[in-house]
Design a protein around this motif. Structure first.
Motif, PDB file in Angstrom:
ATOM      1  N   ALA A  87       0.830  -1.206   0.000  1.00 55.12           N
ATOM      2  CA  ALA A  87       0.000   0.000   0.000  1.00 55.12           C
ATOM      3  C   ALA A  87       0.860   1.250   0.000  1.00 55.12           C
ATOM      4  O   ALA A  87       0.565   2.230  -0.701  1.00 55.12           O
ATOM      5  CB  ALA A  87      -0.930  -0.006   1.213  1.00 55.12           C
ATOM      6  N   ALA A  88       1.958   1.229   0.780  1.00 55.44           N
ATOM      7  CA  ALA A  88       2.835   2.391   0.829  1.00 55.44           C
ATOM      8  C   ALA A  88       3.497   2.653  -0.517  1.00 55.44           C
ATOM      9  O   ALA A  88       3.511   3.789  -1.017  1.00 55.44           O
ATOM     10  CB  ALA A  88       3.896   2.202   1.909  1.00 55.44           C
ATOM     11  N   LEU A  89       4.025   1.603  -1.131  1.00 51.47           N
ATOM     12  CA  LEU A  89       4.763   1.786  -2.382  1.00 51.47           C
ATOM     13  C   LEU A  89       3.835   2.151  -3.536  1.00 51.47           C
ATOM     14  O   LEU A  89       4.096   3.097  -4.293  1.00 51.47           O
ATOM     15  CB  LEU A  89       5.560   0.526  -2.711  1.00 51.47           C
ATOM     16  N   LEU A  90       2.737   1.421  -3.662  1.00 49.97           N
ATOM     17  CA  LEU A  90       1.844   1.680  -4.797  1.00 49.97           C
ATOM     18  C   LEU A  90       0.974   2.908  -4.563  1.00 49.97           C
ATOM     19  O   LEU A  90       0.420   3.464  -5.512  1.00 49.97           O
ATOM     20  CB  LEU A  90       0.976   0.459  -5.078  1.00 49.97           C
ATOM     21  N   ALA A 176       9.765   6.355   3.585  1.00 54.86           N
ATOM     22  CA  ALA A 176       8.960   5.325   4.232  1.00 54.86           C
ATOM     23  C   ALA A 176       9.872   4.478   5.106  1.00 54.86           C
ATOM     24  O   ALA A 176      10.935   4.036   4.653  1.00 54.86           O
ATOM     25  CB  ALA A 176       8.256   4.454   3.205  1.00 54.86           C
ATOM     26  N   VAL A 177       9.469   4.251   6.349  1.00 56.38           N
ATOM     27  CA  VAL A 177      10.303   3.538   7.313  1.00 56.38           C
ATOM     28  C   VAL A 177       9.540   2.343   7.874  1.00 56.38           C
ATOM     29  O   VAL A 177       8.448   2.496   8.430  1.00 56.38           O
ATOM     30  CB  VAL A 177      10.737   4.470   8.462  1.00 56.38           C
ATOM     31  N   ASP A 178      10.129   1.162   7.725  1.00 57.81           N
ATOM     32  CA  ASP A 178       9.592  -0.043   8.344  1.00 57.81           C
ATOM     33  C   ASP A 178      10.102  -0.089   9.780  1.00 57.81           C
ATOM     34  O   ASP A 178      11.300  -0.230  10.020  1.00 57.81           O
ATOM     35  CB  ASP A 178      10.052  -1.270   7.558  1.00 57.81           C
ATOM     36  N   ASP A 195       8.063  10.216   6.501  1.00 61.39           N
ATOM     37  CA  ASP A 195       6.728  10.566   6.008  1.00 61.39           C
ATOM     38  C   ASP A 195       5.724   9.444   6.220  1.00 61.39           C
ATOM     39  O   ASP A 195       4.535   9.695   6.427  1.00 61.39           O
ATOM     40  CB  ASP A 195       6.798  10.898   4.512  1.00 61.39           C
ATOM     41  N   ILE A 196       6.195   8.192   6.147  1.00 63.36           N
ATOM     42  CA  ILE A 196       5.334   7.012   6.259  1.00 63.36           C
ATOM     43  C   ILE A 196       5.986   6.036   7.216  1.00 63.36           C
ATOM     44  O   ILE A 196       7.207   5.820   7.176  1.00 63.36           O
ATOM     45  CB  ILE A 196       5.130   6.347   4.883  1.00 63.36           C
ATOM     46  N   VAL A 197       5.186   5.421   8.089  1.00 62.09           N
ATOM     47  CA  VAL A 197       5.684   4.376   8.976  1.00 62.09           C
ATOM     48  C   VAL A 197       4.911   3.092   8.688  1.00 62.09           C
ATOM     49  O   VAL A 197       3.693   3.116   8.454  1.00 62.09           O
ATOM     50  CB  VAL A 197       5.569   4.787  10.457  1.00 62.09           C
ATOM     51  N   ILE A 198       5.638   1.980   8.684  1.00 56.13           N
ATOM     52  CA  ILE A 198       5.091   0.666   8.314  1.00 56.13           C
ATOM     53  C   ILE A 198       5.378  -0.325   9.442  1.00 56.13           C
ATOM     54  O   ILE A 198       6.450  -0.279  10.055  1.00 56.13           O
ATOM     55  CB  ILE A 198       5.746   0.160   7.011  1.00 56.13           C
ATOM     56  N   HIS A 199       4.427  -1.235   9.684  1.00 55.87           N
ATOM     57  CA  HIS A 199       4.630  -2.309  10.656  1.00 55.87           C
ATOM     58  C   HIS A 199       4.108  -3.623  10.108  1.00 55.87           C
ATOM     59  O   HIS A 199       3.058  -3.658   9.464  1.00 55.87           O
ATOM     60  CB  HIS A 199       3.875  -2.035  11.957  1.00 55.87           C
ATOM     61  N   SER A 200       4.819  -4.693  10.423  1.00 55.88           N
ATOM     62  CA  SER A 200       4.197  -6.012  10.427  1.00 55.88           C
ATOM     63  C   SER A 200       3.648  -6.204  11.833  1.00 55.88           C
ATOM     64  O   SER A 200       4.386  -6.527  12.769  1.00 55.88           O
ATOM     65  CB  SER A 200       5.210  -7.104  10.084  1.00 55.88           C
ATOM     66  N   VAL A 201       2.358  -5.983  11.997  1.00 55.34           N
ATOM     67  CA  VAL A 201       1.718  -6.115  13.308  1.00 55.34           C
ATOM     68  C   VAL A 201       1.789  -7.561  13.787  1.00 55.34           C
ATOM     69  O   VAL A 201       1.740  -7.842  14.994  1.00 55.34           O
ATOM     70  CB  VAL A 201       0.258  -5.622  13.230  1.00 55.34           C
ATOM     71  N   THR A 202       1.943  -8.486  12.848  1.00 54.73           N
ATOM     72  CA  THR A 202       2.100  -9.903  13.147  1.00 54.73           C
ATOM     73  C   THR A 202       3.161 -10.150  14.209  1.00 54.73           C
ATOM     74  O   THR A 202       3.036 -11.087  15.004  1.00 54.73           O
ATOM     75  CB  THR A 202       2.520 -10.642  11.861  1.00 54.73           C
ATOM     76  N   LYS A 203       4.176  -9.299  14.238  1.00 57.61           N
ATOM     77  CA  LYS A 203       5.353  -9.571  15.050  1.00 57.61           C
ATOM     78  C   LYS A 203       5.174  -9.057  16.486  1.00 57.61           C
ATOM     79  O   LYS A 203       4.286  -9.500  17.195  1.00 57.61           O
ATOM     80  CB  LYS A 203       6.581  -8.962  14.365  1.00 57.61           C
ATOM     81  N   LEU A 204       6.005  -8.145  16.938  1.00 56.19           N
ATOM     82  CA  LEU A 204       6.015  -7.749  18.347  1.00 56.19           C
ATOM     83  C   LEU A 204       4.713  -7.118  18.813  1.00 56.19           C
ATOM     84  O   LEU A 204       4.320  -7.284  19.967  1.00 56.19           O
ATOM     85  CB  LEU A 204       7.167  -6.773  18.591  1.00 56.19           C
ATOM     86  N   LEU A 205       4.045  -6.378  17.952  1.00 60.93           N
ATOM     87  CA  LEU A 205       2.855  -5.656  18.397  1.00 60.93           C
ATOM     88  C   LEU A 205       1.747  -6.615  18.808  1.00 60.93           C
ATOM     89  O   LEU A 205       1.174  -6.500  19.891  1.00 60.93           O
ATOM     90  CB  LEU A 205       2.380  -4.693  17.308  1.00 60.93           C
ATOM     91  N   ALA A 206       1.425  -7.583  17.950  1.00 57.75           N
ATOM     92  CA  ALA A 206       0.425  -8.588  18.315  1.00 57.75           C
ATOM     93  C   ALA A 206       1.024  -9.595  19.294  1.00 57.75           C
ATOM     94  O   ALA A 206       0.407  -9.943  20.301  1.00 57.75           O
ATOM     95  CB  ALA A 206      -0.113  -9.287  17.080  1.00 57.75           C
ATOM     96  N   ALA A 226      -4.337   8.022  -0.397  1.00 63.64           N
ATOM     97  CA  ALA A 226      -3.817   7.283  -1.553  1.00 63.64           C
ATOM     98  C   ALA A 226      -3.534   5.833  -1.189  1.00 63.64           C
ATOM     99  O   ALA A 226      -3.847   4.907  -1.960  1.00 63.64           O
ATOM    100  CB  ALA A 226      -2.547   7.964  -2.071  1.00 63.64           C
ATOM    101  N   MET A 227      -2.956   5.605  -0.017  1.00 75.47           N
ATOM    102  CA  MET A 227      -2.659   4.234   0.403  1.00 75.47           C
ATOM    103  C   MET A 227      -3.936   3.457   0.684  1.00 75.47           C
ATOM    104  O   MET A 227      -4.040   2.270   0.357  1.00 75.47           O
ATOM    105  CB  MET A 227      -1.745   4.256   1.621  1.00 75.47           C
TER     106      MET A 227
END
Length: 392
Positions: A87-90, A176-178, A195-206, A226-227
């Motif tokens: 979503a961030a890239l496209l 954009a920062v993962d 400008d943009i922050v990204i997470h795999s919520v699958t990992k530490l957050l969940a 846009a995203m």
């Protein structure tokens, strides 16, 4: 005489009390009272839901919590970490643009850059995110975005986040920062110029290896729109049940993170002194190659990830894994329990041995996602495994 009701027309029971736990709402569709009411909702004059691919309550509840953690308004919860990257890239890039990425991104992010984006007419290249001069030298006239991770996988190098943010500001680029490895407990990238922050919520957050989700949020409302448009069109939908699980996991996030971080420090120091150990990488150790940057950017929040390398070939690696019988050997991170992964056969299996060697990875390289077990048990388990690996 039996009362008759139409299917799905039975009203929800009235109550003067309310649930303490967030309700799970799995409905795919939502009914409106009239076409005008549906228009009002789609055109922003009223709040509501129509179709779960576009939005649903459990995703919005989780997104609001993550927004608060990252200092964002209008972030989006999606079906996976890679859905968030997509979503961030496209949402930003189009045919003819160029994306510059850090050279040690997550494996699937690298695959997207090497395979999928070029098919769409988007050029890509990589540079060292610990070296701003190298990143700037790789910027092209058509560069539109830079994508980095705060801490790289699995070599745990720390990006020059503030330097790259300043570069993006000078050149008019989107950064954009993962933030998956570090989480907002350690750093909030938007506060450092991203400008943009990204997470795999699958990992530490969940945190419990039972929900697959991603999150992406931007400072700019137009970027979020846009995203969101990309996510809705491509069907990057988050499961309501997974959102419900992840929200529940967030309530213990800080407790889990702090305990795992404390354990990681202890384990890294213990591993460092073991025979057959060629190196230990942990951002909290003074011998980390980016130690000064760690202190300035992360301070004491040095995370739960430890990478180490043992002497020997695949046979030694097999002996280590088999001996660590109480540690899950699995290509994941962020679980409440400790997990062990082997980059050569998981995250970086797509690279040649020469390509892995260029990143500093060998058959003896392992990444540990440290969990909340007692630290002394972890140290004992890994010491036995390392000693087993060293035996002929």
């Amino acid at each position: 005489m039996t009362d008759k009701t139409l299917v799905r027309r039975t009203p929800w029971p009235a109550s003067d009390s309310w649930p303490v736990c967030t309700p799970l709402q799995p409905s795919v569709v939502y009914a409106s009272e009239s076409p005008d009411a549906l228009d009002d909702m789609y055109e922003g004059r009223a709040e509501g839901y129509a179709y779960a691919r576009e939005a649903h309550p459990n995703a919005d509840v989780l997104a609001a919590k993550l927004d608060g953690m990252e200092g964002v308004q209008g972030g989006i919860v999606l079906g996976s970490g890679m859905a968030a990257v997509t979503a961030a890239l496209l949402g930003v890039l189009k045919a003819g643009d160029h994306l510059l990425g850090g050279n040690q991104l997550y494996g699937r992010s690298l695959r997207m850059m090497s395979t999928e984006l070029p098919r769409m007419g988007i050029a890509t290249s990589l540079a060292d995110p610990t070296d701003v001069a190298a990143m700037e030298a790789a910027v092209r006239p058509e560069t539109r975005m830079i994508l980095i991770e705060v801490v790289s996988n699995p070599t745990l190098r720390v990006a020059d986040l503030e330097g790259i943010a300043a570069l993006c500001k000078r050149r008019g680029l989107v950064l954009a920062v993962d933030n998956t490895f570090t989480t907002p407990r350690a750093v909030r990238p938007l506060e450092h110029g991203a400008d943009i922050v990204i997470h795999s919520v699958t990992k530490l957050l969940a945190g419990h290896s039972d929900a697959t989700l991603g999150y992406v949020g931007a400072r700019d409302a137009d970027l979020n729109d846009a995203m969101l448009g990309v996510a809705q069109t491509l069907g990057l939908t988050a499961s309501p049940f997974d959102c419900w699980l992840a929200e529940r996991g967030l309530y213990s996030f800080e407790l889990r993170y702090d305990r795992a971080e404390e354990n990681a420090r202890a384990l890294a120091d213990h591993l460092h002194g073991l025979p057959g150990m060629t190196r230990v990488i942990y951002p909290g150790r003074p011998d980390h190659p980016d130690h000064n940057r760690v202190q300035g950017l992360l301070g004491s929040r040095t995370g739960n990830m430890v990478t180490f390398e043992i002497e020997g070939s695949r046979d030694a690696a097999n002996r280590l894994v088999r001996a660590a019988r109480n540690i899950a050997f699995a290509p994941t991170l962020g679980d409440i329990g400790t997990t062990l992964s082997h980059p050569a056969t998981s995250s970086h299996r797509g690279l040649t041995p020469e390509g892995r060697a260029a990143l500093g990875l060998s058959e003896g390289s392992f990444r540990v996602s440290v969990g909340v077990e007692p630290a002394d048990l972890l140290c004992t388990e890994f010491e036995a495994a390392v000693r087993a690996a060293a035996r002929d």
